[in-house]
Design a protein around this motif. Sequence first.
Motif, PDB file in Angstrom:
ATOM      1  N   GLY A 237       0.809  -1.215   0.000  1.00  0.00           N
ATOM      2  CA  GLY A 237       0.000   0.000   0.000  1.00  0.00           C
ATOM      3  C   GLY A 237       0.842   1.265   0.000  1.00  0.00           C
ATOM      4  N   PRO A 238       1.759   1.423   0.972  1.00  0.00           N
ATOM      5  CA  PRO A 238       2.634   2.601   0.930  1.00  0.00           C
ATOM      6  C   PRO A 238       3.491   2.693  -0.325  1.00  0.00           C
ATOM      7  CG  PRO A 238       2.694   1.601   3.106  1.00  0.00           C
ATOM      8  CD  PRO A 238       1.910   0.672   2.224  1.00  0.00           C
ATOM      9  N   LEU A 239       3.927   1.531  -0.859  1.00  0.00           N
ATOM     10  CA  LEU A 239       4.727   1.563  -2.085  1.00  0.00           C
ATOM     11  C   LEU A 239       3.904   2.067  -3.267  1.00  0.00           C
ATOM     12  CD1 LEU A 239       6.914  -1.680  -2.068  1.00  0.00           C
ATOM     13  CD2 LEU A 239       7.671   0.681  -1.841  1.00  0.00           C
ATOM     14  N   ALA A 240       2.634   1.645  -3.330  1.00  0.00           N
ATOM     15  CA  ALA A 240       1.776   2.120  -4.408  1.00  0.00           C
ATOM     16  C   ALA A 240       1.559   3.621  -4.310  1.00  0.00           C
ATOM     17  CB  ALA A 240       0.440   1.379  -4.381  1.00  0.00           C
ATOM     18  N   ILE A 241       1.387   4.112  -3.083  1.00  0.00           N
ATOM     19  CA  ILE A 241       1.223   5.556  -2.893  1.00  0.00           C
ATOM     20  C   ILE A 241       2.528   6.288  -3.202  1.00  0.00           C
ATOM     21  CG2 ILE A 241       0.655   7.349  -1.206  1.00  0.00           C
ATOM     22  CD1 ILE A 241      -1.041   5.228   0.242  1.00  0.00           C
ATOM     23  N   SER A 242       3.654   5.702  -2.773  1.00  0.00           N
ATOM     24  CA  SER A 242       4.942   6.339  -3.065  1.00  0.00           C
ATOM     25  C   SER A 242       5.245   6.335  -4.551  1.00  0.00           C
ATOM     26  CB  SER A 242       6.065   5.642  -2.295  1.00  0.00           C
ATOM     27  OG  SER A 242       6.263   4.324  -2.775  1.00  0.00           O
ATOM     28  N   SER A 243       4.669   5.379  -5.294  1.00  0.00           N
ATOM     29  CA  SER A 243       4.855   5.388  -6.741  1.00  0.00           C
ATOM     30  C   SER A 243       4.211   6.623  -7.356  1.00  0.00           C
ATOM     31  CB  SER A 243       4.256   4.121  -7.365  1.00  0.00           C
ATOM     32  OG  SER A 243       4.947   2.970  -6.934  1.00  0.00           O
ATOM     33  N   ILE A 244       3.113   7.087  -6.740  1.00  0.00           N
ATOM     34  CA  ILE A 244       2.473   8.313  -7.222  1.00  0.00           C
ATOM     35  C   ILE A 244       3.356   9.518  -6.925  1.00  0.00           C
ATOM     36  CG2 ILE A 244       0.429   9.772  -7.041  1.00  0.00           C
ATOM     37  CD1 ILE A 244      -1.148   7.314  -6.220  1.00  0.00           C
ATOM     38  N   THR A 245       3.886   9.580  -5.697  1.00  0.00           N
ATOM     39  CA  THR A 245       4.766  10.705  -5.357  1.00  0.00           C
ATOM     40  C   THR A 245       6.088  10.623  -6.118  1.00  0.00           C
ATOM     41  OG1 THR A 245       5.608   9.476  -3.435  1.00  0.00           O
ATOM     42  CG2 THR A 245       3.743  10.927  -3.084  1.00  0.00           C
ATOM     43  N   ALA A 246       6.584   9.391  -6.334  1.00  0.00           N
ATOM     44  CA  ALA A 246       7.824   9.246  -7.110  1.00  0.00           C
ATOM     45  C   ALA A 246       7.622   9.629  -8.560  1.00  0.00           C
ATOM     46  CB  ALA A 246       8.339   7.811  -7.017  1.00  0.00           C
ATOM     47  N   VAL A 282      -5.318  11.701  -5.495  1.00  0.00           N
ATOM     48  CA  VAL A 282      -4.312  10.940  -4.743  1.00  0.00           C
ATOM     49  C   VAL A 282      -4.883  10.469  -3.408  1.00  0.00           C
ATOM     50  CG1 VAL A 282      -2.068  11.119  -3.592  1.00  0.00           C
ATOM     51  CG2 VAL A 282      -2.375  12.104  -5.856  1.00  0.00           C
ATOM     52  N   THR A 283      -5.693  11.306  -2.749  1.00  0.00           N
ATOM     53  CA  THR A 283      -6.286  10.918  -1.465  1.00  0.00           C
ATOM     54  C   THR A 283      -7.232   9.745  -1.636  1.00  0.00           C
ATOM     55  OG1 THR A 283      -6.149  13.220  -0.716  1.00  0.00           O
ATOM     56  CG2 THR A 283      -7.578  11.740   0.527  1.00  0.00           C
ATOM     57  N   VAL A 284      -8.071   9.780  -2.664  1.00  0.00           N
ATOM     58  CA  VAL A 284      -8.994   8.669  -2.905  1.00  0.00           C
ATOM     59  C   VAL A 284      -8.224   7.383  -3.193  1.00  0.00           C
ATOM     60  CG1 VAL A 284     -10.753   7.793  -4.493  1.00  0.00           C
ATOM     61  CG2 VAL A 284     -10.884  10.149  -3.673  1.00  0.00           C
ATOM     62  N   VAL A 285      -7.192   7.471  -4.014  1.00  0.00           N
ATOM     63  CA  VAL A 285      -6.383   6.287  -4.331  1.00  0.00           C
ATOM     64  C   VAL A 285      -5.716   5.740  -3.071  1.00  0.00           C
ATOM     65  CG1 VAL A 285      -4.352   5.478  -5.577  1.00  0.00           C
ATOM     66  CG2 VAL A 285      -6.010   6.941  -6.728  1.00  0.00           C
ATOM     67  N   ALA A 286      -5.186   6.623  -2.226  1.00  0.00           N
ATOM     68  CA  ALA A 286      -4.516   6.178  -0.997  1.00  0.00           C
ATOM     69  C   ALA A 286      -5.486   5.482  -0.055  1.00  0.00           C
ATOM     70  CB  ALA A 286      -3.867   7.380  -0.299  1.00  0.00           C
ATOM     71  N   LEU A 289      -6.430   2.035  -1.518  1.00  0.00           N
ATOM     72  CA  LEU A 289      -5.331   1.079  -1.409  1.00  0.00           C
ATOM     73  C   LEU A 289      -5.195   0.554   0.013  1.00  0.00           C
ATOM     74  CD1 LEU A 289      -2.597   2.722  -3.663  1.00  0.00           C
ATOM     75  CD2 LEU A 289      -3.846   0.612  -4.111  1.00  0.00           C
ATOM     76  N   ASN A 290      -5.331   1.445   0.992  1.00  0.00           N
ATOM     77  CA  ASN A 290      -5.272   0.998   2.386  1.00  0.00           C
ATOM     78  C   ASN A 290      -6.420   0.048   2.710  1.00  0.00           C
ATOM     79  OD1 ASN A 290      -2.937   2.429   3.084  1.00  0.00           O
ATOM     80  ND2 ASN A 290      -4.096   4.292   3.500  1.00  0.00           N
ATOM     81  N   LEU A 291      -7.600   0.298   2.146  1.00  0.00           N
ATOM     82  CA  LEU A 291      -8.726  -0.608   2.350  1.00  0.00           C
ATOM     83  C   LEU A 291      -8.444  -1.977   1.737  1.00  0.00           C
ATOM     84  CD1 LEU A 291     -11.637  -1.280   3.166  1.00  0.00           C
ATOM     85  CD2 LEU A 291     -12.401  -0.185   1.054  1.00  0.00           C
ATOM     86  N   LEU A 292      -7.904  -2.000   0.526  1.00  0.00           N
ATOM     87  CA  LEU A 292      -7.585  -3.268  -0.117  1.00  0.00           C
ATOM     88  C   LEU A 292      -6.522  -4.043   0.661  1.00  0.00           C
ATOM     89  CD1 LEU A 292      -7.514  -2.199  -3.889  1.00  0.00           C
ATOM     90  CD2 LEU A 292      -9.296  -3.471  -2.688  1.00  0.00           C
ATOM     91  N   VAL A 293      -5.567  -3.337   1.250  1.00  0.00           N
ATOM     92  CA  VAL A 293      -4.542  -4.005   2.062  1.00  0.00           C
ATOM     93  C   VAL A 293      -5.175  -4.650   3.286  1.00  0.00           C
ATOM     94  CG1 VAL A 293      -2.556  -3.582   3.561  1.00  0.00           C
ATOM     95  CG2 VAL A 293      -2.602  -2.616   1.266  1.00  0.00           C
ATOM     96  N   ASP A 294      -6.089  -3.935   3.948  1.00  0.00           N
ATOM     97  CA  ASP A 294      -6.760  -4.503   5.120  1.00  0.00           C
ATOM     98  C   ASP A 294      -7.594  -5.734   4.754  1.00  0.00           C
ATOM     99  OD1 ASP A 294      -5.649  -2.582   6.695  1.00  0.00           O
ATOM    100  OD2 ASP A 294      -7.409  -1.275   6.737  1.00  0.00           O
ATOM    101  N   LEU A 295      -8.271  -5.671   3.603  1.00  0.00           N
ATOM    102  CA  LEU A 295      -9.059  -6.818   3.178  1.00  0.00           C
ATOM    103  C   LEU A 295      -8.167  -8.000   2.793  1.00  0.00           C
ATOM    104  CD1 LEU A 295     -11.819  -5.066   1.028  1.00  0.00           C
ATOM    105  CD2 LEU A 295     -11.955  -5.834   3.403  1.00  0.00           C
ATOM    106  N   ALA A 296      -6.990  -7.721   2.283  1.00  0.00           N
ATOM    107  CA  ALA A 296      -6.076  -8.800   1.918  1.00  0.00           C
ATOM    108  C   ALA A 296      -5.570  -9.549   3.147  1.00  0.00           C
ATOM    109  CB  ALA A 296      -4.891  -8.242   1.127  1.00  0.00           C
ATOM    110  N   TYR A 297      -5.513  -8.861   4.297  1.00  0.00           N
ATOM    111  CA  TYR A 297      -5.100  -9.551   5.518  1.00  0.00           C
ATOM    112  C   TYR A 297      -6.010 -10.732   5.828  1.00  0.00           C
ATOM    113  CZ  TYR A 297      -1.974  -5.671   6.730  1.00  0.00           C
ATOM    114  OH  TYR A 297      -0.971  -4.743   6.743  1.00  0.00           O
TER     115      TYR A 297
END
Length: 306
Positions: A237-246, A282-286, A289-297
Amino acid sequence: MWSYTFRRVLMTIPTLLLVITVCYLMLHATPGGPFDGERKLSAAVLANLQAKYHLDLPLWQQYLYYLKSLLSGDLGASFRYADWSVNDLVIKALPVSLSIGGGSLLISIVLGVGLGIIAALRQNSLVDYLVMLIGNIGSAFPSFVIGPVLIMVFAIWLKWLPAGGWDDFQLGYMILPMTLLTFINISTIGRVMRGSLIEVLSSNFIRTARAKGLGLSTIVFRHALKPALMPVVSVIGPLAISSITAAVVTESVFSLPGIGKLIVNGAANRDYTLVLGLVVLVTVVAVLLNLLVDLAYALLDPKIRY
């Protein structure tokens, strides 16, 4: 699961409103305006432009007007790109960023997890040292250093690939920026996967599986892989968000017409609506992504239930 997902989606509304409000106030608090430039506009022209974009209203009225437009899905008109709305600019730039950032992230997950597994199973081997070397280089050197090095080697010296630009999703123009983002992401995913799998392989249930005479591949892929992927999912999740900032750096280095280039131009030109529209995106995407990470757990660990 569905009720938890619905609650998380509802929680995005106050989060999004808070981010928009803070960003809106910060943009209007900075010196200068969208129509300030080297050539000063006449008072009549400036007044007409301010009236056109509702900048002649009090700040709170401008804010409410923007929220009203946002609720209807309209991100507003760009102040600096004539005859272009923010929606049009985002629709044009988003596929470029998604193809570069999304493609590199998928490749990074496959290669990073694979290298991490091999490094964990062969500790202190050549592959293990290679994974740690990639991880250290990717963590130590920023993207604005690695990017020009890739251009110098593959575009200038070897002349294999173009140094930058964009030509309607042709693969040659995508290889270098995707290589840059993939290298940075692999450095994180590989190290995390290696450390996580080493820890899982030393657990009691793995020793029990070995005592039963199970093969190494069965132990790794049937018993150890899912719990070892938990930390990897946490960083995706953070990597996907950092890809946007990168993308701000990557698209500037390789002259790509994506979201990162819009962010730089919007901030430099004081284009309020463009910057706010990109912040909303970017906020909506972040949040998603965090929701998808929680569901993947819950898919990886049967003990987790929402």
